[in-house]
Each structure stands twice: as structure tokens, then as C-alpha cells.
Write a protein that holds these residues in place. Sequence first.
Motif, PDB file in Angstrom:
ATOM      1  N   SER A 115      43.191 -28.551 111.678  1.00 28.94           N
ATOM      2  CA  SER A 115      43.421 -27.820 110.428  1.00 28.94           C
ATOM      3  C   SER A 115      42.132 -27.190 109.911  1.00 28.94           C
ATOM      4  CB  SER A 115      44.002 -28.756 109.366  1.00 28.94           C
ATOM      5  OG  SER A 115      45.297 -29.190 109.728  1.00 28.94           O
ATOM      6  N   PHE A 116      41.036 -27.951 110.006  1.00 27.49           N
ATOM      7  CA  PHE A 116      39.747 -27.427 109.558  1.00 27.49           C
ATOM      8  C   PHE A 116      39.327 -26.215 110.392  1.00 27.49           C
ATOM      9  CE2 PHE A 116      35.103 -27.629 110.463  1.00 27.49           C
ATOM     10  CZ  PHE A 116      34.669 -27.076 109.265  1.00 27.49           C
ATOM     11  N   ILE A 117      39.443 -26.317 111.720  1.00 35.11           N
ATOM     12  CA  ILE A 117      39.065 -25.199 112.586  1.00 35.11           C
ATOM     13  C   ILE A 117      39.990 -24.008 112.360  1.00 35.11           C
ATOM     14  CG2 ILE A 117      38.812 -24.431 114.979  1.00 35.11           C
ATOM     15  CD1 ILE A 117      36.600 -26.259 114.091  1.00 35.11           C
ATOM     16  N   GLU A 118      41.274 -24.266 112.126  1.00 35.03           N
ATOM     17  CA  GLU A 118      42.212 -23.176 111.815  1.00 35.03           C
ATOM     18  C   GLU A 118      41.786 -22.472 110.541  1.00 35.03           C
ATOM     19  OE1 GLU A 118      44.961 -20.429 111.833  1.00 35.03           O
ATOM     20  OE2 GLU A 118      44.954 -21.911 113.441  1.00 35.03           O
ATOM     21  N   GLY A 119      41.416 -23.238 109.521  1.00 39.54           N
ATOM     22  CA  GLY A 119      40.982 -22.635 108.265  1.00 39.54           C
ATOM     23  C   GLY A 119      39.730 -21.797 108.423  1.00 39.54           C
ATOM     24  N   ALA A 120      38.858 -22.192 109.359  1.00 38.19           N
ATOM     25  CA  ALA A 120      37.600 -21.477 109.556  1.00 38.19           C
ATOM     26  C   ALA A 120      37.768 -20.247 110.425  1.00 38.19           C
ATOM     27  CB  ALA A 120      36.562 -22.410 110.177  1.00 38.19           C
ATOM     28  N   ALA A 121      38.513 -20.374 111.520  1.00 41.43           N
ATOM     29  CA  ALA A 121      38.521 -19.305 112.524  1.00 41.43           C
ATOM     30  C   ALA A 121      39.889 -18.724 112.813  1.00 41.43           C
ATOM     31  CB  ALA A 121      37.898 -19.820 113.831  1.00 41.43           C
ATOM     32  N   TRP A 323      27.539 -35.201 119.240  1.00 39.10           N
ATOM     33  CA  TRP A 323      28.442 -34.602 118.276  1.00 39.10           C
ATOM     34  C   TRP A 323      27.924 -33.284 117.703  1.00 39.10           C
ATOM     35  CZ3 TRP A 323      33.330 -34.975 117.280  1.00 39.10           C
ATOM     36  CH2 TRP A 323      34.012 -36.139 117.650  1.00 39.10           C
ATOM     37  N   ILE A 324      26.613 -33.055 117.793  1.00 37.36           N
ATOM     38  CA  ILE A 324      26.038 -31.853 117.192  1.00 37.36           C
ATOM     39  C   ILE A 324      26.680 -30.559 117.702  1.00 37.36           C
ATOM     40  CG2 ILE A 324      23.943 -30.419 117.262  1.00 37.36           C
ATOM     41  CD1 ILE A 324      22.344 -32.846 116.483  1.00 37.36           C
ATOM     42  N   PRO A 325      27.000 -30.413 119.008  1.00 37.08           N
ATOM     43  CA  PRO A 325      27.608 -29.146 119.444  1.00 37.08           C
ATOM     44  C   PRO A 325      28.900 -28.796 118.709  1.00 37.08           C
ATOM     45  CG  PRO A 325      26.813 -30.376 121.330  1.00 37.08           C
ATOM     46  CD  PRO A 325      26.668 -31.278 120.159  1.00 37.08           C
ATOM     47  N   TYR A 326      29.798 -29.770 118.515  1.00 38.09           N
ATOM     48  CA  TYR A 326      31.045 -29.466 117.806  1.00 38.09           C
ATOM     49  C   TYR A 326      30.781 -29.217 116.320  1.00 38.09           C
ATOM     50  CZ  TYR A 326      34.213 -30.255 121.694  1.00 38.09           C
ATOM     51  OH  TYR A 326      34.895 -30.135 122.880  1.00 38.09           O
ATOM     52  N   LEU A 327      29.830 -29.954 115.749  1.00 39.00           N
ATOM     53  CA  LEU A 327      29.464 -29.693 114.350  1.00 39.00           C
ATOM     54  C   LEU A 327      28.853 -28.304 114.207  1.00 39.00           C
ATOM     55  CD1 LEU A 327      27.892 -33.164 113.421  1.00 39.00           C
ATOM     56  CD2 LEU A 327      30.180 -32.327 112.859  1.00 39.00           C
ATOM     57  N   LEU A 328      28.055 -27.912 115.203  1.00 40.21           N
ATOM     58  CA  LEU A 328      27.437 -26.593 115.181  1.00 40.21           C
ATOM     59  C   LEU A 328      28.485 -25.495 115.310  1.00 40.21           C
ATOM     60  CD1 LEU A 328      24.689 -25.216 115.006  1.00 40.21           C
ATOM     61  CD2 LEU A 328      24.504 -25.375 117.498  1.00 40.21           C
ATOM     62  N   VAL A 329      29.472 -25.705 116.194  1.00 39.92           N
ATOM     63  CA  VAL A 329      30.577 -24.740 116.322  1.00 39.92           C
ATOM     64  C   VAL A 329      31.297 -24.585 114.990  1.00 39.92           C
ATOM     65  CG1 VAL A 329      32.880 -24.408 117.314  1.00 39.92           C
ATOM     66  CG2 VAL A 329      30.967 -24.979 118.803  1.00 39.92           C
ATOM     67  N   PRO A 374      35.381 -15.744 118.173  1.00 42.86           N
ATOM     68  CA  PRO A 374      34.930 -17.144 118.257  1.00 42.86           C
ATOM     69  C   PRO A 374      34.367 -17.537 119.615  1.00 42.86           C
ATOM     70  CG  PRO A 374      37.023 -17.011 117.088  1.00 42.86           C
ATOM     71  CD  PRO A 374      36.741 -15.631 117.615  1.00 42.86           C
ATOM     72  N   GLY A 375      34.785 -16.842 120.674  1.00 43.37           N
ATOM     73  CA  GLY A 375      34.245 -17.144 121.990  1.00 43.37           C
ATOM     74  C   GLY A 375      32.732 -17.023 122.043  1.00 43.37           C
ATOM     75  N   THR A 376      32.169 -16.085 121.290  1.00 49.76           N
ATOM     76  CA  THR A 376      30.715 -15.914 121.258  1.00 49.76           C
ATOM     77  C   THR A 376      30.034 -17.153 120.687  1.00 49.76           C
ATOM     78  OG1 THR A 376      30.915 -13.513 121.025  1.00 49.76           O
ATOM     79  CG2 THR A 376      28.833 -14.499 120.355  1.00 49.76           C
ATOM     80  N   VAL A 377      30.629 -17.733 119.627  1.00 50.25           N
ATOM     81  CA  VAL A 377      30.075 -18.960 119.050  1.00 50.25           C
ATOM     82  C   VAL A 377      30.090 -20.078 120.079  1.00 50.25           C
ATOM     83  CG1 VAL A 377      30.456 -20.763 117.310  1.00 50.25           C
ATOM     84  CG2 VAL A 377      30.671 -18.348 116.684  1.00 50.25           C
ATOM     85  N   PHE A 378      31.215 -20.223 120.788  1.00 54.30           N
ATOM     86  CA  PHE A 378      31.324 -21.274 121.809  1.00 54.30           C
ATOM     87  C   PHE A 378      30.282 -21.091 122.913  1.00 54.30           C
ATOM     88  CE2 PHE A 378      35.840 -21.676 120.328  1.00 54.30           C
ATOM     89  CZ  PHE A 378      35.767 -23.015 119.976  1.00 54.30           C
ATOM     90  N   VAL A 379      30.138 -19.866 123.410  1.00 51.83           N
ATOM     91  CA  VAL A 379      29.207 -19.608 124.509  1.00 51.83           C
ATOM     92  C   VAL A 379      27.771 -19.880 124.081  1.00 51.83           C
ATOM     93  CG1 VAL A 379      28.257 -17.827 126.028  1.00 51.83           C
ATOM     94  CG2 VAL A 379      30.731 -17.988 125.700  1.00 51.83           C
TER      95      VAL A 379
END
Length: 517
Positions: A115-121, A323-329, A374-379
Motif C-alpha cells: 500500500s505504501f509503495i502504491e501510494g508513492a509510485a 534493508w537500506i536498499p528497499y528503504l532507499l527505493v 520507477p525502473g530508473t530508481v530500482f536500477v
Amino acid sequence: MPTPILAFLALLPIIVVGVLMVGFRFAAARVMPLSYFSAAILAYAVWKVPVEQIGAATVNGVIVAIRLLYIIFGAILLLNVLRASGALNRIRQTFTDISPDRRIQAIIIGWLFGSFIEGAAGFGTPAAVAVPLLVGLGFPAMAAVVVGMIIQSTPVSFGAVGTPILVGVNTSLSGDPAAVAHLEQVGNGSYAEGLKQIGFQVAVLHACAGMMIPLFVSCFLTRYFGKDKSWKQGIEVWPFALFSALAMIGPYLVFARYLGPEFPSLLGGLIGLSLVVTAAQRGFLIPAKHWDFAPRADWDNDWEGLDLSIEASEGRVGFIASWIPYLLVAGLLVITRLPMFPFKAWMVAPEVTLQVSHLFGSSISIKETPLYVPGTVFVVVSLITAVVHGLSISQTKDVLTRSFRTVLAASVALVFTVPMVQVFLNSDGGTAGYEKMPFVLASAVADATGRAWPMFAPWIGGMGASVAGSNTMSNMMFSLFQFEMGERIGFDPTWIVALQAVGGAAGNMICVHNVVA
């Protein structure tokens, strides 16, 4: 041509998908080309749409498909980097420490983090994040997909900081004087306040259904993926499921009422996640008897997905670094979407935007903002993580190659799915004089239902989203149509539009290109 026959023809591309994929269990890579060609042939032979417009819609669809594949690639790349560095083992241990119960893990990751990721992206990103993460934690691929799709419901109408309302509904209604006047009346002289009121109505409807979504997820897991195939085992977690629903939906309603459509899913998901994880760590409402899947050797073949195995390192990465990578995403998705930060303006600036107007002389234009996808953020996060976690150059190359191959395997179906959708949506303007295919279907339902329309309004929203792949697109297509239907039958039109938006969100659960992706 009579409306019922025309409506049946408009439905044919969807019937092809349903019959061949569901009835005959054909692979999407075989079915979606047939669906595309059926839509293209109907557009040309029945709707008399110019070849140039069909071609432009097809090219636009391919570009949208590439965008979706880019998002999927980024999400899988991050998962593979974490697996290769050993960080995924730490993440898995985190959830095991909270609870080894798979029902609890699905609710936390799918319902709250999703839900949080949906709200963001929005735009399918939650499934791209949650599904690979669940697979990495040991869920069968099919179970992970089911969880990822089910949560594409309650938060979706406020996804991507309110885009389905602020862009979808607003674009459809703002050009109609009667609709604008009505919303100004509802909003005490302010159109924006009237639109905000529709957002709150949407939140109220979503809250009623959303109270059951976490329990629904749990029951689906135990009934279809459990050793005993039991609904009862899913119902056993009802206190935790209800608490998780309230933890997200309570703030969700408050923010919808007082702040507007940008924040219900974003902040509701974040607050709910914080509350539930804290409570779960203390054992609050966690069942004494934990539930897990059967041993992997006993899984049905249909549960398995592509081989995502990558040689993992053990013990190299600490808890926080894992955990930092997912928090950073999550953080980057938020700050690049919220208008109070300057990053969105930079990422969608004309200098970094690819745009083609009136492709092949048609009314279809293409506009892509690669940095904003969002793919750019992931990469970017994946490559930073590879360096920080100490992957060698050869390991990084291996991760990139495997991730690319995984996405390539899904690309055939998706490259035909989205063009089919675009042809379907751009089937107006032909010499036959018919409305576009989605409108033909909606009109046929409206003619048949009359004053019972409120019961069917969400189904039109769901049909629009399941085909178009977006609650925003469904709202953009049908909100004015729904508003006019409300006025025609003497029912408050803002509630009819709200039913449209809720149905459009639910339609994401069976959206063709979300499922294929």
C-alpha cells in the motif's frame, strides 16, 4: 449495427484471452498475439479505423510495454543483487524473527508495504516490488503473484500520490460545464474541494471492502497453497488481519478527508506498516501455531515460476545494510513524486523527455520521461547496492545478465498485450462512426440496466482498468460517462463517479498486462 452485436464484437479480444488462457491454459506468449490481432482486425474491418491510427496505437503500446519491462527489470535486478550479496538472507531472517507464519508475512509485505509503495509510485510498482520479495522469502511464485494482485485494490485509487483522482477523474470531468458546476456546488464554490469530496467518497467505499482484504489474502494462501487446502487456517488469523486492516484504513480515511487524494495510501500504508510491524514484533495477535507452505518437493508444477536462483553469499552484509536498499527505493519514490520537492520537475523537464506528436499523422502522441519511470530508481539503487555490498565485477555482470534473461522471458506476451490494449482504447474516429470499444461495452450495459446502474457502475470501472491496465485510464475514460448516468437516473452523480473509481481500482487485480508482467 445493433448495439448488442457491436458490444459482443468489442468484447472479442478479451474473450480470446479468457477462453484460451483460463479455459485451455494456453501460455500468455501464445494467447496475447492472437488477442492483439483480433483487436486490430476488428478496429480495421468493423470500426473502420485508419491503418495509420492502428499502427500508431501499436507503436505506443510497444513503448508502454518497454516501460513496464523496465520497471520489472529494475525490481528483479535489486532482488538478485540482494540475493547475491547475502542480504536477502538477512531480510528473510527479519521476517522470520517477526513471525515465521507465511500468512503474517503476506499481510505485512503485500497489504502494508504494498500500500505504501502504491501510494508513492503506483502503475504496477507495488507488485514489481512485493512479488519478487515474497518469492525471495520462499513463497511459491504463483502464491506471490496472487498476493501481489489482490493488494492492487484498496490503495490503488490514491496511487502515485493521487493520480487516479487528480488526473483520471479530473481530466474527464473538468471539461464538462455541468460536472464542474456540480462539483463547485458540492465543494462550496470550489471545484478542487468538490474533487476532494469525491476522493473521500472513494476512500469510504474502499474502506468498507478493504477491511476484508488482509483476511482475504490469508484465506487464499491457505485454501489454494496450503497442505490441507483449508479456508479455516486462513480465518485463524482474523484478529491480526483485522488489526492490520484498521491500522492502514484508519489513517487512510483521515488523510482522504482532510488532506486530499495525494496522501491516503502513501501515509496510511506507512503508518499502518509501522504500527503492525511494531505490534507483530511483540507477538500481538500472532497465532501460537504458525502456518507454512508444504515442502517445496510437494508443490504443484503450476506454482513454480522462472528459475531466479543466483549463488548467494552468507553473512557478508549486516542487518541495516540489508534493508537500506528497499528503504532507499521507497524514499526516492516518495521524494521524486511529491510536488513540494524539486526532483519531479527536473525528471520530467522537456530536455529529458522523449516526445513525438501525432504519430503517423494520427491523433496519438507519445511522451516518455525515462528518468521518472520507477525502473530508473530500482536500477540506480541496485548498482549502488552492488558496490556497497561488495559484489565483484563478474558477480554484477552475472546478476545483470540473469535479470535481463528473466525479463526477456516475459517480454513476448507483454509486447503484444499492451498494443492490444492501445488499439482497443484508440478504436474511435473510424469511418463507421462507432464509439471506441470500451464505450460501446459501457453503453450496452447502461441500456440494459436503467435505474439499477449503481450496482453495475463499479463493473464498468473494473472493465476499464482490467483492459487499460490503469485505474487512472479507466477514470479518464468513464468518469464523465458515469456522472451523466447518475444525473440520468436521479442518483447523486459524485457517488456514481466514486463507484467508478473503486471498481477501477479493483480491476487492477485482473488487469491483463499486470498479470502478464
